[in-house]
Design an enzyme around this catalytic site. Structure first.
Site, PDB file in Angstrom:
ATOM      1  N   GLY A  17     -49.898 -46.190 -11.166  1.00 27.57           N
ATOM      2  CA  GLY A  17     -50.544 -47.436 -10.776  1.00 27.57           C
ATOM      3  C   GLY A  17     -51.694 -47.668 -11.735  1.00 27.57           C
ATOM      4  O   GLY A  17     -51.542 -47.472 -12.941  1.00 27.57           O
ATOM      5  N   SER A  35     -47.193 -41.045 -14.526  1.00 31.31           N
ATOM      6  CA  SER A  35     -47.966 -42.152 -15.095  1.00 31.31           C
ATOM      7  C   SER A  35     -49.480 -41.924 -14.919  1.00 31.31           C
ATOM      8  O   SER A  35     -50.018 -40.978 -15.494  1.00 31.31           O
ATOM      9  CB  SER A  35     -47.473 -43.453 -14.463  1.00 31.31           C
ATOM     10  OG  SER A  35     -47.958 -44.562 -15.136  1.00 31.31           O
ATOM     11  N   ALA A  36     -50.185 -42.713 -14.120  1.00 30.70           N
ATOM     12  CA  ALA A  36     -51.625 -42.499 -13.924  1.00 30.70           C
ATOM     13  C   ALA A  36     -51.908 -41.087 -13.392  1.00 30.70           C
ATOM     14  O   ALA A  36     -52.910 -40.468 -13.750  1.00 30.70           O
ATOM     15  CB  ALA A  36     -52.189 -43.536 -12.959  1.00 30.70           C
ATOM     16  N   HIS A  82     -46.070 -43.471 -20.713  1.00 32.49           N
ATOM     17  CA  HIS A  82     -45.311 -44.675 -21.103  1.00 32.49           C
ATOM     18  C   HIS A  82     -45.481 -44.950 -22.595  1.00 32.49           C
ATOM     19  O   HIS A  82     -45.619 -46.107 -23.008  1.00 32.49           O
ATOM     20  CB  HIS A  82     -45.787 -45.913 -20.320  1.00 32.49           C
ATOM     21  CG  HIS A  82     -45.641 -45.822 -18.842  1.00 32.49           C
ATOM     22  ND1 HIS A  82     -44.432 -45.950 -18.189  1.00 32.49           N
ATOM     23  CD2 HIS A  82     -46.557 -45.603 -17.853  1.00 32.49           C
ATOM     24  CE1 HIS A  82     -44.625 -45.844 -16.884  1.00 32.49           C
ATOM     25  NE2 HIS A  82     -45.898 -45.614 -16.645  1.00 32.49           N
ATOM     26  N   GLU A 115     -41.086 -42.416 -21.854  1.00 30.72           N
ATOM     27  CA  GLU A 115     -40.479 -42.441 -20.521  1.00 30.72           C
ATOM     28  C   GLU A 115     -39.224 -41.564 -20.507  1.00 30.72           C
ATOM     29  O   GLU A 115     -38.322 -41.765 -21.331  1.00 30.72           O
ATOM     30  CB  GLU A 115     -40.142 -43.875 -20.126  1.00 30.72           C
ATOM     31  CG  GLU A 115     -41.393 -44.726 -19.977  1.00 30.72           C
ATOM     32  CD  GLU A 115     -41.095 -46.165 -19.565  1.00 30.72           C
ATOM     33  OE1 GLU A 115     -39.919 -46.568 -19.597  1.00 30.72           O
ATOM     34  OE2 GLU A 115     -42.061 -46.877 -19.226  1.00 30.72           O
TER      35      GLU A 115
END
Lengths: 234, 234
Positions: B89, B121-122, B158, B193
């Site tokens: 997020g 991700s985050a 990413h 990814e």
């Protein structure tokens, strides 16, 4: 009486630096003097190299360019300047350095008093209420995200439409701005490359040939037409 | 003895949430319990909706999922958890909330002590020394950019290669990381990814089928091969 050009980008594909903005620059800097703020250092280039690029790009305009880093007292230089241009690069670095040199508030003040101002990319982003719709990496920790607020909204320069059929799962620009609006209420204008905002007196006008994308909290984003007046965007 | 999976993304194109990581998740969370940290709120969704997504995605694994927001004392929940997953997020929001709830340091401590950890991700970005190579917008001002530092470098999730023949003038990911390196010295790993880092005991191994791009200050970036050991990256 504000007198400013806030451009999405300094450079269009296939053109030289500032080329597409030269007519605007000629018109804006009537006093033929310009103080360049090179703090955003795109790609990490030095203040001197960055200023030399601007000098070279404007050499046929008769506008004299001096870099803010050349002055012993940056605050005085901002105060006395006949025109100011803040170039693009990294917005976090730009904002940190403006605060560190105590010129964020002063820059706002001279722009509000009518000193001609040109921003491109990061230099445009900081004209908004906060820098929080920048696309840049947080390579340095600034003392605040608040910026000039010479327009009553936020700006996203280099606005990019979602890539159709993309397989990449990183967030689109629109998703990022939607996330911004879960915590912040000011409108955001997504300025595509080739667009700029013209601030003249009390008017804010979208310039260039493209539409701009307007994001308001809890509303569906929409497109503003070229030449439209954005005075009510707040 | 660290035991963690740090994945570039939660979701691969054409797959469901966490689908490609299910074998790793089964292996990692042997105690069949998982504390989910939903603070990054992708697209602004609620903590509850985000946690429900994780519960649904793992319903066939026998792993019980509880959201950190469901606990009155988040610090105690982190301290006592048998396994932790931090979802993606907005990294600024995630970091702000971890600091505000006083669990950044505690989270580091339990990971170093061997509590199984999954980040996507985050949630992966914060495993690095700082969050300064995030791709996210600064939608909230965190008290610091320092993060968990359970690996001795920074992570860019990413990771995207430059688009050949692009006409867009916004910075490429590589340019942004180069700008980071004008002010910071730690290496950065660009995780594409489908890639993840496996931390097991003292080893850091690149997993997945893709190479990862390694950026060191003042050096030409290079590719690390799948399955390569990254213990010397610091």
């Amino acid at each position: 009486m504000k007198n400013a050009i806030l451009a999405s980008t300094s450079t269009l594909h296939g053109q030289t630096y500032l080329e597409y903005l030269l007519p605007e620059i000629q018109e804006l800097f009537k006093e033929r003097e310009l103080l360049f703020i090179p703090y955003a250092r795109p790609g990490g280039i030095s203040h001197t190299d960055y200023t030399d690029l601007v000098k070279k790009s404007l050499e046929n305009t008769g506008i004299a360019v001096k870099g803010l880093h050349e002055y012993e007292d940056p605050a005085q230089a901002v105060q006395e300047s006949k025109g100011i241009f803040t170039g693009g690069g990294n917005t976090f670095l730009l904002v940190e350095k403006l605060y560190r040199n105590n010129i964020m508030g002063l820059l706002r003040q001279v722009i509000l008093q009518g000193t001609p101002y040109l921003g491109t990319s990061a230099g445009t982003n900081i004209a908004g209420l906060t820098m929080q719709t920048t696309n840049d990496m947080p390579i340095i920790y600034p003392p605040s995200f608040q910026t000039l607020g010479v327009v009553p909204f936020n700006i996203n320069p280099h606005y990019l439409d979602p890539v159709l059929n993309s397989t990449h799962k990183g967030e689109t620009r629109e998703t990022r701005i939607r996330e911004f609006h879960t915590l912040n209420t000011q409108p955001v204008i997504g300025l595509r490359e080739g667009s700029w905002l013209e601030l003249k007196g009390g008017n804010i006008t979208l310039r260039g040939n493209l539409t701009a994308r307007i994001f308001k909290v809890n509303e569906t984003p929409f497109e503003a037409e070229p030449s439209s007046n954005l005075n009510d965007l707040k």
